[in-house]
Every structure is written in C-alpha cells, then in structure tokens.
Motif scaffolding. Structure first.
Motif, PDB file in Angstrom:
ATOM      1  N   THR A 199     -12.740  11.851   4.403  1.00  0.00           N
ATOM      2  CA  THR A 199     -13.307  12.245   2.928  1.00  0.00           C
ATOM      3  C   THR A 199     -13.314  13.729   2.734  1.00  0.00           C
ATOM      4  O   THR A 199     -13.409  14.435   3.450  1.00  0.00           O
ATOM      5  CB  THR A 199     -14.539  11.288   2.590  1.00  0.00           C
ATOM      6  N   ARG A 222      -7.056   2.374  17.455  1.00  0.00           N
ATOM      7  CA  ARG A 222      -6.155   1.430  16.433  1.00  0.00           C
ATOM      8  C   ARG A 222      -4.594   1.884  16.381  1.00  0.00           C
ATOM      9  O   ARG A 222      -4.180   1.606  15.438  1.00  0.00           O
ATOM     10  CB  ARG A 222      -6.978   2.330  15.034  1.00  0.00           C
ATOM     11  N   GLY A 239     -10.476   8.472   3.186  1.00  0.00           N
ATOM     12  CA  GLY A 239     -11.402   7.495   2.244  1.00  0.00           C
ATOM     13  C   GLY A 239     -11.763   8.307   0.849  1.00  0.00           C
ATOM     14  O   GLY A 239     -12.616   7.816   0.188  1.00  0.00           O
ATOM     15  N   GLY A 240     -11.008   8.966   0.267  1.00  0.00           N
ATOM     16  CA  GLY A 240     -11.160   9.662  -0.712  1.00  0.00           C
ATOM     17  C   GLY A 240     -12.440  10.878  -0.809  1.00  0.00           C
ATOM     18  O   GLY A 240     -12.812  11.291   0.081  1.00  0.00           O
ATOM     19  N   VAL A 241     -12.969  10.572  -1.985  1.00  0.00           N
ATOM     20  CA  VAL A 241     -14.200  11.465  -2.222  1.00  0.00           C
ATOM     21  C   VAL A 241     -15.379  11.238  -1.186  1.00  0.00           C
ATOM     22  O   VAL A 241     -15.719   9.984  -0.762  1.00  0.00           O
ATOM     23  CB  VAL A 241     -14.660  11.453  -3.590  1.00  0.00           C
ATOM     24  N   PHE A 242     -15.815  12.379  -0.657  1.00  0.00           N
ATOM     25  CA  PHE A 242     -17.163  11.964   0.039  1.00  0.00           C
ATOM     26  C   PHE A 242     -18.382  11.741  -0.931  1.00  0.00           C
ATOM     27  O   PHE A 242     -18.778  12.584  -1.754  1.00  0.00           O
ATOM     28  CB  PHE A 242     -17.514  13.139   0.980  1.00  0.00           C
ATOM     29  N   LEU A 243     -18.721  10.631  -1.062  1.00  0.00           N
ATOM     30  CA  LEU A 243     -19.360  10.098  -2.441  1.00  0.00           C
ATOM     31  C   LEU A 243     -20.644  10.697  -2.693  1.00  0.00           C
ATOM     32  O   LEU A 243     -21.100  11.257  -3.773  1.00  0.00           O
ATOM     33  CB  LEU A 243     -19.688   8.460  -2.093  1.00  0.00           C
ATOM     34  N   PRO A 244     -21.883  11.251  -1.489  1.00  0.00           N
ATOM     35  CA  PRO A 244     -22.762  11.592  -1.836  1.00  0.00           C
ATOM     36  C   PRO A 244     -22.453  13.151  -2.267  1.00  0.00           C
ATOM     37  O   PRO A 244     -23.454  13.688  -3.063  1.00  0.00           O
ATOM     38  CB  PRO A 244     -23.483  11.864  -0.336  1.00  0.00           C
ATOM     39  N   ARG A 257     -12.101   5.609  18.465  1.00  0.00           N
ATOM     40  CA  ARG A 257     -11.985   4.450  17.715  1.00  0.00           C
ATOM     41  C   ARG A 257     -10.385   4.820  17.065  1.00  0.00           C
ATOM     42  O   ARG A 257      -9.669   3.631  16.835  1.00  0.00           O
ATOM     43  CB  ARG A 257     -12.939   4.053  16.650  1.00  0.00           C
ATOM     44  N   LYS A 289     -15.699  11.938   9.120  1.00  0.00           N
ATOM     45  CA  LYS A 289     -16.180  11.196   7.942  1.00  0.00           C
ATOM     46  C   LYS A 289     -15.070  10.431   7.172  1.00  0.00           C
ATOM     47  O   LYS A 289     -14.958  10.336   6.055  1.00  0.00           O
ATOM     48  CB  LYS A 289     -16.985  11.908   6.841  1.00  0.00           C
ATOM     49  N   GLY A 290     -14.193   9.748   8.087  1.00  0.00           N
ATOM     50  CA  GLY A 290     -13.219   8.805   7.315  1.00  0.00           C
ATOM     51  C   GLY A 290     -12.137   9.736   6.482  1.00  0.00           C
ATOM     52  O   GLY A 290     -11.420   9.171   5.672  1.00  0.00           O
ATOM     53  N   THR A 347      -7.023   5.501  -1.095  1.00  0.00           N
ATOM     54  CA  THR A 347      -7.779   4.697  -2.172  1.00  0.00           C
ATOM     55  C   THR A 347      -8.378   5.521  -3.284  1.00  0.00           C
ATOM     56  O   THR A 347      -8.447   6.632  -3.358  1.00  0.00           O
ATOM     57  CB  THR A 347      -9.063   3.932  -1.620  1.00  0.00           C
ATOM     58  N   ALA A 348      -8.536   4.684  -4.529  1.00  0.00           N
ATOM     59  CA  ALA A 348      -9.068   5.296  -5.766  1.00  0.00           C
ATOM     60  C   ALA A 348      -8.016   6.512  -6.135  1.00  0.00           C
ATOM     61  O   ALA A 348      -6.781   6.176  -6.376  1.00  0.00           O
ATOM     62  CB  ALA A 348     -10.575   5.654  -5.745  1.00  0.00           C
ATOM     63  N   LEU A 372      -6.143   5.034   4.908  1.00  0.00           N
ATOM     64  CA  LEU A 372      -6.675   4.506   3.713  1.00  0.00           C
ATOM     65  C   LEU A 372      -6.226   5.606   2.490  1.00  0.00           C
ATOM     66  O   LEU A 372      -5.910   6.727   2.852  1.00  0.00           O
ATOM     67  CB  LEU A 372      -8.115   4.397   3.824  1.00  0.00           C
TER      68      LEU A 372
HETATM   69  N1  COA Z   1     -18.176   8.858   1.181  1.00  0.00           N
HETATM   70  C1  COA Z   1     -19.154   9.165   2.039  1.00  0.00           C
HETATM   71  N2  COA Z   1     -18.958   8.699   3.292  1.00  0.00           N
HETATM   72  C2  COA Z   1     -17.970   7.989   3.836  1.00  0.00           C
HETATM   73  C3  COA Z   1     -17.169   7.729   2.798  1.00  0.00           C
HETATM   74  C4  COA Z   1     -17.141   8.021   1.683  1.00  0.00           C
HETATM   75  N3  COA Z   1     -16.330   7.704   0.647  1.00  0.00           N
HETATM   76  N4  COA Z   1     -16.099   6.812   3.605  1.00  0.00           N
HETATM   77  C5  COA Z   1     -16.420   7.063   4.729  1.00  0.00           C
HETATM   78  N5  COA Z   1     -17.810   7.564   5.044  1.00  0.00           N
HETATM   79  C6  COA Z   1     -18.352   7.730   6.029  1.00  0.00           C
HETATM   80  C7  COA Z   1     -18.952   6.676   6.719  1.00  0.00           C
HETATM   81  O1  COA Z   1     -20.378   6.519   6.220  1.00  0.00           O
HETATM   82  C8  COA Z   1     -19.135   6.952   8.255  1.00  0.00           C
HETATM   83  O2  COA Z   1     -20.366   7.967   8.252  1.00  0.00           O
HETATM   84  P1  COA Z   1     -21.264   8.106   9.757  1.00  0.00           P
HETATM   85  O3  COA Z   1     -19.982   8.425  10.594  1.00  0.00           O
HETATM   86  O4  COA Z   1     -22.103   9.246   9.374  1.00  0.00           O
HETATM   87  O5  COA Z   1     -21.594   6.804   9.890  1.00  0.00           O
HETATM   88  C9  COA Z   1     -18.000   7.756   8.322  1.00  0.00           C
HETATM   89  O6  COA Z   1     -17.350   8.075   7.142  1.00  0.00           O
HETATM   90  C10 COA Z   1     -16.751   6.816   8.909  1.00  0.00           C
HETATM   91  O7  COA Z   1     -16.699   5.726   8.291  1.00  0.00           O
HETATM   92  P2  COA Z   1     -16.288   4.523   9.049  1.00  0.00           P
HETATM   93  O8  COA Z   1     -16.244   3.402   7.687  1.00  0.00           O
HETATM   94  O9  COA Z   1     -17.394   4.219   9.981  1.00  0.00           O
HETATM   95  O10 COA Z   1     -15.017   4.686   9.513  1.00  0.00           O
HETATM   96  P3  COA Z   1     -13.598   3.845   9.568  1.00  0.00           P
HETATM   97  O11 COA Z   1     -12.586   4.616  10.315  1.00  0.00           O
HETATM   98  O12 COA Z   1     -13.737   2.432  10.025  1.00  0.00           O
HETATM   99  O13 COA Z   1     -13.170   3.784   7.997  1.00  0.00           O
HETATM  100  C11 COA Z   1     -12.905   4.451   5.634  1.00  0.00           C
HETATM  101  C12 COA Z   1     -13.048   4.920   7.363  1.00  0.00           C
HETATM  102  C13 COA Z   1     -12.626   5.673   5.025  1.00  0.00           C
HETATM  103  C14 COA Z   1     -11.333   3.468   5.741  1.00  0.00           C
HETATM  104  C15 COA Z   1     -13.962   3.443   5.202  1.00  0.00           C
HETATM  105  O14 COA Z   1     -15.050   4.289   5.777  1.00  0.00           O
HETATM  106  C16 COA Z   1     -14.053   3.189   3.747  1.00  0.00           C
HETATM  107  O15 COA Z   1     -13.430   2.488   3.522  1.00  0.00           O
HETATM  108  N6  COA Z   1     -14.898   3.928   2.965  1.00  0.00           N
HETATM  109  C17 COA Z   1     -14.712   3.983   1.460  1.00  0.00           C
HETATM  110  C18 COA Z   1     -13.739   4.457   0.790  1.00  0.00           C
HETATM  111  C19 COA Z   1     -13.594   4.485  -0.551  1.00  0.00           C
HETATM  112  O16 COA Z   1     -13.944   3.521  -1.287  1.00  0.00           O
HETATM  113  N7  COA Z   1     -13.817   5.467  -1.359  1.00  0.00           N
HETATM  114  C20 COA Z   1     -13.585   5.719  -2.595  1.00  0.00           C
HETATM  115  C21 COA Z   1     -14.002   7.292  -2.991  1.00  0.00           C
HETATM  116  S1  COA Z   1     -13.190   7.755  -4.334  1.00  0.00           S
END
Ligand code: COA
Length: 535
Positions: A116, A51, A146-151, A47, A113-114, A189-190, A187
C-alpha cells in the motif's frame, strides 16, 4: 587536458583518520541499506513466497538484461518514519536495461503492508514517472498493491501530486510515445486498477493478479452480489472477456518473459549525440575520497581533490582558474562522457556567481551536461557585499542554472545550505538526478547560524519587554536548535522524504553519473533560452 595535481598526502595521519571515520559512516549506511532491502516483516516475506510469488527485487533482477546494473532510486525512502514499517516506502523504483533499452521500473513490494501507498511511496512513484518523462524512458509497472494505505488517506489521495497523478502521468507519457507496460502480479484495486487499464500493454498472472474497481467485500456491501475475486477481476476473465489485460501468464517468471518480449518491438526514438572519449580510470583512485571528504563541514576541502577522483584520468580543463577561486569550473570526461563541472570551493561571492553563470552559458552553448558538486554554506553577507550587488550577481547565476536546458546532475559532497543550494542546482532547479553522500548535510542554514538568528530575535523581543534570557535559557535554546538542525539536516532525513534520488557510496560516483548521462541521451537536449539577466 591537464591532470589535476593532488596535494593530498594519503599516508598522513590526518588522511588516515578521516578515512577511518568516513568508513564508519559508510558502513552504518550500508548496514541500513542491507536491512531495508529485506523488505517487509519475515512473516510477510514467507507468506509471499509460499504463494509462489517472487519478491519485488527478484522480479526486477529477472526483468533486466543479465549483467547490467540497476540504478535504484531512493532506497531509503520513508526511513525512520511510520515506526520503520515502510522499508523503501513499499515500492522499488529505478532504471534498468531491458533488451538494451533503459527503462524505468516501478515495483510494489507486497510484503510491506500489502504494497500500500503512504505519502513517500506516492512521491517515489510520481518521481519515477517524472524521470521517465524528462529522459524519454519506457515504464514498466510491476503491480502488487492494496492501493492507498487507508489510515493515511488524507496524505495520499486528494492533492495534485497524489495517487491520481499516476494515471495522469501515464496518459501524458503514452501521448509522447513513451511506452507504458503493466505486469499485474497481485492485487490491483480501486484507483490502482487504472495502472494496468491506462497502460499501452498489460500482462496478468493467472490465479494471482486481480484488477477491479471494487473488491468482493465492497461489491457485497454495495449491491449484495456475492462474487469471488477471480470471477470479478481475475486473469482468465480480463484476458478473455473484459479486455482490460492483454496477455495471460501462468506465473511471475512467465509474466516477466512476456514483458521482455514486448521490449523486442520497442525501439529507441531519440538519441542525443555527445563527443565521447575513450574511458580512462581516474589517475587517483576513487576510494581515496574516504580520506578527503569532509566530515566536519567547517574544514575546507579543495574540490579539485574530489574532481580528481571522479573524472577520467583525473584530467580537467579548468576554466578561469585564477578568477573567483571559491568556485571551481571546468571540463572533463566521466567514463567517456563529456561533462562541465561546477564545484564549490568556499562561500559564493559576486564574482563567483558571475563565473558560475558564464560557465553554465559555455556548457549550454556546447550542449555539454552539467555536473554540480555542492559543498556550500551560501552567499556572502555584509554591508560591503550588499552594496556591490551580491543579490544582483547571485540572480544571474540562479537565472542561468534555472534556464540551462542541458541535463543537470547534482551531487552534494559536503553541506548544502541556503541560497547556495539554489544556485548550485538544488532539487527546485530540476537536475535530472540529485544524490547525497551518507555524510552530506542539507538545511536552510547551518545549525549554529540558525540558533544565533533565533536567539537574537528572542533577545530583541524580550529586551523590548524589559526582560532578558538567562544563561541557562540561552544554552537550552541553543542545544534544542542545534539538535533539531543536526537531525533534520542529515542525509537520511533528506532521502527519507525524497528531497534527493538517493544516497550513494562516494566511490560509486563515476559509475552512477555515467549511467545518468547515458540515460539522458534518450531525449534530445532542448535549446536553452535565457531571459533577462539583471546587469
Ligand atoms: N490500508 C491500510 N492497511 C492495509 C491495506 C490498506 N488498504 N491493505 C492491507 N493493509 C495492511 C494490513 O492491515 C496488514 O497490516 P499488518 O501487517 O500491520 O497486520 C498488512 O497490510 C498486510 O495485509 P494482509 O491482508 O495481512 O496481507 P495479504 O498479503 O494477505 O493481502 C492485500 C494484501 C493488499 C491483498 C489485502 O490486505 C487487501 O485486500 N487489502 C485491502 C485493499 C483495498 O481494498 N484497498 C483499497 C484502497 S484504495
């Protein structure tokens, strides 16, 4: 200098057996590394490429000067944690050369995991900045996260060395005149938005990079405003309206080219001269280390055999050869760079500690980098030694090592146990870099000693209650502790948790150390001041 005379018989069955066993350990490590370097799951990699993005390691390859090595750090961070879903902890760090300038590169791997951050990713990012500070290295952040891995937020957000430390470090590094460059390729963010915002100069890729404090879903939830990601924090907007970014790139390759161009105007600010010599290959080939390095840590190894396969020409000017033989000290060169070496050759006695402290003083007074080669079970114990003041002598060594301001480098070639780890520049003593071999072990004491201590304590407790351990219970306790120490003492366990800067192939030790010393020359060595040595 005299050449070390190796006593190893490289055609003996013992040597060949050791080599065969060692290569098994090394190959297992190489395979693990290979797998880790593939990044996230296949689907995520596919993927990412669809892109139009380059993978994190491809970006680094393009960024650094052609045919120069990249000194990758802690590639196995987070190994065996989180179901192995965070290869390299989702972030690649290391030192590469850009327009001739050694640079710390920090690259998010968005296929993990994006991109994170879990605890180990944070540690890796902060450690990279620490190395940049200690060695005055410019930093490039290839941001795609994607910043912090939220869990895991509780493990990554609030503490002193957590996420917030990135931006604190950027401000401090910039204040010291150490360039901070961000390339936003995904990305951001935050809190992550502060990586580019806090940088001296920022590049962003069109229709790919975004920077915002709150993404579109958050904005909608907070204010009801509906806005696209591009409009809210895209490259066109940030380079023409907000001024959060400085350069617009059309794709990854273009962004990297702009980043390289920035380095044309970055000069070296400091340089530490060293007394260099012409480079010589070791007289004894480095790959003979595989037949010599200890796999069974009970087997003593003369550390001169290791030194002979690391230093130029196998030449070594040994200091106090006849005194305190359980530590080998002396001067040598590695790829032309001068170095003072301390290598364990048995347990530390009082006089060993004095010899070590004396040698550290020699190196600090001559401005020569220190190399600690660890294979240490600890300090000697017993009534006789306590009475002779082993703690007093040990303290002198620890004091000298802690205050030595020349760069220290540590390689654990065998075991690293107990206070010996401290005296020999363990992680807490701020060596500029610390590396393990795949066979190395590290823990507070060996498994057997720990098991014996714990069983003795348990037996004393039970005796006071008029009970005792059965033979079965004793054996079970022994097995459990041994197993735990075996697992937690491995190089993989250590490197996963960033207790070191990575595992290296023993045959690469020369190359890695030479790079490390060259890196240290970017900052003038500080004068060493010692405090009170307990006499
Ligand atoms: N915390 C935990 N897990 C996250 C995450 C986060 N902040 N952001 C992404 N992930 C995980 C997704 O759940 C997914 O997990 P999986 O493979 O087990 O299903 C994996 O990362 C990939 O994410 P996905 O959205 O499928 O990939 P993408 O390349 O299309 O997009 C991001 C990646 C980071 C752009 C998008 O996931 C996103 O916008 N995340 C939220 C970011 C955010 O708001 N962060 C604020 C934290 S301070």
């Amino acid at each position: 200098m005299f050449r070390i005379e190796s006593k190893a018989d490289t055609s003996s069955p013992e040597f060949l057996r050791n080599k065969e066993e060692y290569l098994k350990v090394l190959n297992a490590y190489r395979q693990t590394l290979e797998k880790i370097k593939q990044g996230g799951p296949e689907q995520a990699v596919k993927r990412h490429k669809e892109r139009g993005k380059l993978l994190a390691r491809e970006r680094i390859d393009l960024l650094v000067d052609r045919n120069t090595p990249f000194l990758e750090l802690s590639a196995l961070a987070a190994y065996d944690l989180y179901n192995n879903e965070f290869p390299s902890a989702g972030i690649i760090t290391g030192i590469g050369v850009i327009h001739g300038k050694e640079t710390m590169i920090v690259a998010n791997d968005a296929t993990v995991k994006g991109g994170t951050y879990v605890k180990e990713s944070i540690k890796k990012h902060v450690r990279a900045q620490e190395i940049a500070m200690e060695n005055r290295l410019p930093c490039v952040y290839l941001v795609d996260s994607g910043g912090v891995f939220l869990p895991e937020q509780a493990q990554v957000f609030p503490d002193k060395y957590d996420f917030g430390r990135f931006f604190f470090n950027q401000a401090r590094l910039s204040a010291k005149g150490i360039p901070q460059i961000a390339v936003v390729m995904g990305l951001c963010t935050a809190g992550g938005a502060y990586v580019p915002a806090m940088s001296d100069e920022t590049i962003i890729v069109r229709k790919q990079g975004t920077i915002f404090i709150g993404g579109p879903p958050l904005v909608k939830a907070a204010t009801g405003e509906e806005v696209s990601a591009e409009d809210l924090g895209g490259a066109e907007m940030h380079t023409s309206i907000s001024g959060v970014a400085d350069h617009l790139a059309v794709n990854d390759v273009h962004a990297i080219q702009i980043c390289r161009n920035i380095f044309e105007s970055i000069g070296r600010q400091e340089f530490q001269e060293l007394q260099m010599q012409e480079v010589k290959e070791p007289f004894y080939p480095p790959d003979e280390l595989y037949g010599i390095l200890p796999l069974d840590l009970k087997k003593p190894v003369d550390s001169r055999e290791i030194i002979a396969r690391i230093v130029d020409g196998s030449l070594f000017h040994e200091f106090k050869e006849r005194y305190a033989p359980t530590i080998v000290t002396g001067f040598a060169h590695i790829m032309g760079f001068p170095v003072g070496i301390l290598a364990n050759n048995g347990v530390l006695f009082g006089e060993t500690a004095l010899k070590g402290a004396h040698f550290v003083e020699l190196c600090t007074s001559r401005n020569i980098p220190l190399l600690f080669m660890q294979n240490i079970t600890g300090f000697i114990v017993g009534r006789q030694y306590e009475r002779a003041g082993i703690a007093r002598d040990g303290a002198k060594f620890v004091h000298a090592v802690a205050n030595a301001n020349v760069p220290k480098f540590t390689v654990i070639f065998g075991g690293s146990f107990g206070a010996g780890n401290y005296a020999m520049a363990g992680r807490a003593y701020e060596p500029r870099f610390l590396w393990m071999y795949p066979s190395s072990k590290i823990s507070v004491m060996g498994g057997e000693q720990a098991a014996n201590v714990l069983i003795t304590v348990k037996e004393d407790q039970l005796r006071a209650q008029g009970k005792m351990l059965s033979a079965d219970e004793r054996q079970k306790m022994l097995d459990t502790i041994l197993q735990k120490y075996e697992h937690e003492g491995s190089a993989y366990y250590s490197t996963s948790r960033l207790w070191d800067d990575g595992i290296i192939d023993p045959a690469d030790t020369r190359k890695v150390l030479a790079m490390a010393i060259a890196i240290s020359q970017n900052k003038k060595y500080n004068k060493t001041e010692y405090g009170v040595f307990r006499m």
